[in-house]
Design a protein around this motif. Structure first.
Motif, mmCIF file in Angstrom:
data_model
loop_
_atom_site.group_PDB
_atom_site.id
_atom_site.type_symbol
_atom_site.label_atom_id
_atom_site.label_comp_id
_atom_site.label_asym_id
_atom_site.label_seq_id
_atom_site.Cartn_x
_atom_site.Cartn_y
_atom_site.Cartn_z
ATOM 1 N N GLN A 154 0.826 -1.202 0.000
ATOM 2 C CA GLN A 154 0.000 0.000 0.000
ATOM 3 C C GLN A 154 0.869 1.265 0.000
ATOM 4 N N ALA A 155 1.914 1.275 0.816
ATOM 5 C CA ALA A 155 2.793 2.445 0.901
ATOM 6 C C ALA A 155 3.524 2.677 -0.419
ATOM 7 N N GLU A 156 4.048 1.613 -1.005
ATOM 8 C CA GLU A 156 4.788 1.751 -2.257
ATOM 9 C C GLU A 156 3.877 2.171 -3.416
ATOM 10 N N LEU A 157 2.701 1.588 -3.480
ATOM 11 C CA LEU A 157 1.767 1.954 -4.549
ATOM 12 C C LEU A 157 1.280 3.386 -4.379
ATOM 13 N N ALA A 158 1.074 3.825 -3.155
ATOM 14 C CA ALA A 158 0.622 5.197 -2.898
ATOM 15 C C ALA A 158 1.664 6.219 -3.353
ATOM 16 N N ARG A 159 2.932 5.843 -3.305
ATOM 17 C CA ARG A 159 3.996 6.766 -3.721
ATOM 18 C C ARG A 159 3.864 7.180 -5.181
ATOM 19 N N ILE A 160 3.372 6.280 -6.030
ATOM 20 C CA ILE A 160 3.274 6.640 -7.449
ATOM 21 C C ILE A 160 1.873 7.131 -7.823
ATOM 22 N N GLY A 161 0.917 6.990 -6.929
ATOM 23 C CA GLY A 161 -0.403 7.573 -7.149
ATOM 24 C C GLY A 161 -1.413 6.616 -7.772
ATOM 25 N N ILE A 162 -2.669 6.876 -7.478
ATOM 26 C CA ILE A 162 -3.775 6.018 -7.926
ATOM 27 C C ILE A 162 -3.837 5.924 -9.441
ATOM 28 N N ASP A 163 -3.764 7.064 -10.113
ATOM 29 C CA ASP A 163 -3.894 7.056 -11.581
ATOM 30 C C ASP A 163 -2.774 6.279 -12.252
ATOM 31 N N ALA A 164 -1.558 6.443 -11.766
ATOM 32 C CA ALA A 164 -0.422 5.726 -12.350
ATOM 33 C C ALA A 164 -0.552 4.222 -12.120
ATOM 34 N N VAL A 165 -1.001 3.825 -10.932
ATOM 35 C CA VAL A 165 -1.184 2.403 -10.645
ATOM 36 C C VAL A 165 -2.255 1.826 -11.561
ATOM 37 N N LYS A 166 -3.380 2.508 -11.672
ATOM 38 C CA LYS A 166 -4.471 2.011 -12.524
ATOM 39 C C LYS A 166 -4.048 1.952 -13.988
ATOM 40 N N GLU A 167 -3.257 2.900 -14.422
ATOM 41 C CA GLU A 167 -2.770 2.894 -15.807
ATOM 42 C C GLU A 167 -1.889 1.676 -16.068
ATOM 43 N N LYS A 168 -0.991 1.386 -15.119
ATOM 44 C CA LYS A 168 -0.123 0.211 -15.285
ATOM 45 C C LYS A 168 -0.925 -1.083 -15.227
ATOM 46 N N LEU A 169 -1.913 -1.135 -14.341
ATOM 47 C CA LEU A 169 -2.761 -2.328 -14.262
ATOM 48 C C LEU A 169 -3.546 -2.514 -15.558
ATOM 49 N N HIS A 170 -4.064 -1.427 -16.097
ATOM 50 C CA HIS A 170 -4.825 -1.503 -17.355
ATOM 51 C C HIS A 170 -3.914 -1.930 -18.512
ATOM 52 N N GLY A 171 -2.669 -1.453 -18.495
ATOM 53 C CA GLY A 171 -1.705 -1.864 -19.514
ATOM 54 C C GLY A 171 -1.378 -3.353 -19.412
ATOM 55 N N TYR A 172 -1.457 -3.894 -18.221
ATOM 56 C CA TYR A 172 -1.192 -5.320 -18.000
ATOM 57 C C TYR A 172 -2.377 -6.175 -18.443
ATOM 58 N N HIS A 173 -3.590 -5.716 -18.094
ATOM 59 C CA HIS A 173 -4.800 -6.468 -18.431
ATOM 60 C C HIS A 173 -5.984 -5.507 -18.435
ATOM 61 N N ARG A 174 -6.689 -5.493 -19.539
ATOM 62 C CA ARG A 174 -7.816 -4.562 -19.675
ATOM 63 C C ARG A 174 -8.849 -4.731 -18.570
ATOM 64 N N ASP A 175 -9.089 -5.966 -18.171
ATOM 65 C CA ASP A 175 -10.078 -6.253 -17.132
ATOM 66 C C ASP A 175 -9.369 -6.551 -15.802
ATOM 67 N N TYR A 176 -8.452 -5.669 -15.422
ATOM 68 C CA TYR A 176 -7.629 -5.906 -14.227
ATOM 69 C C TYR A 176 -8.447 -5.981 -12.938
#
Length: 195
Positions: A154-176
């Motif tokens: 949670q701490a590490e993911l928060a460092r890069i921000g919600i939008d950046a995390v969701k963007e990377k997850l979406h890039g990994y799998h559309r239905d993440y």
């Protein structure tokens, strides 16, 4: 059984626990219950080692059990407080598995964990996979390591921000949102510090 006391020293503690277990309604318990109670006593005694404080050599089995039991209860309370604190800022990033694990399964652990009769049991299997290996741990120790890993993520993911995390997850799998994978590994794609 990694305990420095003999069976004869542990037996009275198990007898006392069995009376509490049956609420003084019976003088006997099943073999499985007696075994669970013995494991509870040994777990609490061994749990003293996690406190990093020297344990006197002349301490009785009853005293060691009581100190260990109190430590287990205190650790469970501390973890519940940490869980409640994390709840205020917890982010699931739209991943249903992570949300369900945090909102339902972790709460269930606190409701069901039995430090008196089964402190050695790790009673829950969590849907969300953390990347640390807790397979060799028992009871509150297993839960604590799981929770620490979740807090770290949670701490590490928060460092890069919600939008950046969701963007990377979406890039990994559309239905993440329906993935049952660790999102830290997906987002950072490098080694995990907990092994």
């Amino acid at each position: 059984m990694d305990c420095r006391y003999f069976f004869e020293e542990l037996f009275p503690i198990v007898c006392s626990l069995s009376e509490q277990y049956t609420q003084n309604d019976s003088s006997s318990v099943t073999f499985d219950t007696a075994n669970d109670l013995m494991n509870a006593v040994v777990y609490c005694i061994n749990y003293l080692k996690t406190d990093n404080k020297p344990v006197p050599d002349d301490i009785t089995a009853e005293q060691a059990y009581r100190l260990g039991y109190d430590l287990v209860v205190d650790r469970a309370k501390t973890l519940l407080e940490a869980y409640n604190k994390l709840s205020a800022c917890f982010e699931d990033y739209g991943v249903k598995c992570l949300r369900y694990t945090f909102q339902v399964q972790l709460q269930e652990f606190f409701l069901r964990y039995d430090p008196k009769f089964k402190p050695h049991e790790y009673i829950m299997l969590f849907d969300y996979p953390v990347l640390c290996d807790i397979s060799q741990l028992q009871g509150i120790e297993a839960f604590e390591m799981y929770f620490k890993c979740l807090c770290f993520e949670q701490a590490e993911l928060a460092r890069i921000g919600i939008d950046a995390v969701k963007e990377k997850l979406h890039g990994y799998h559309r239905d993440y949102s329906n993935l049952y994978e660790n999102i830290y590994r997906i987002v950072f794609r490098h080694d995990y510090p907990f092994g």
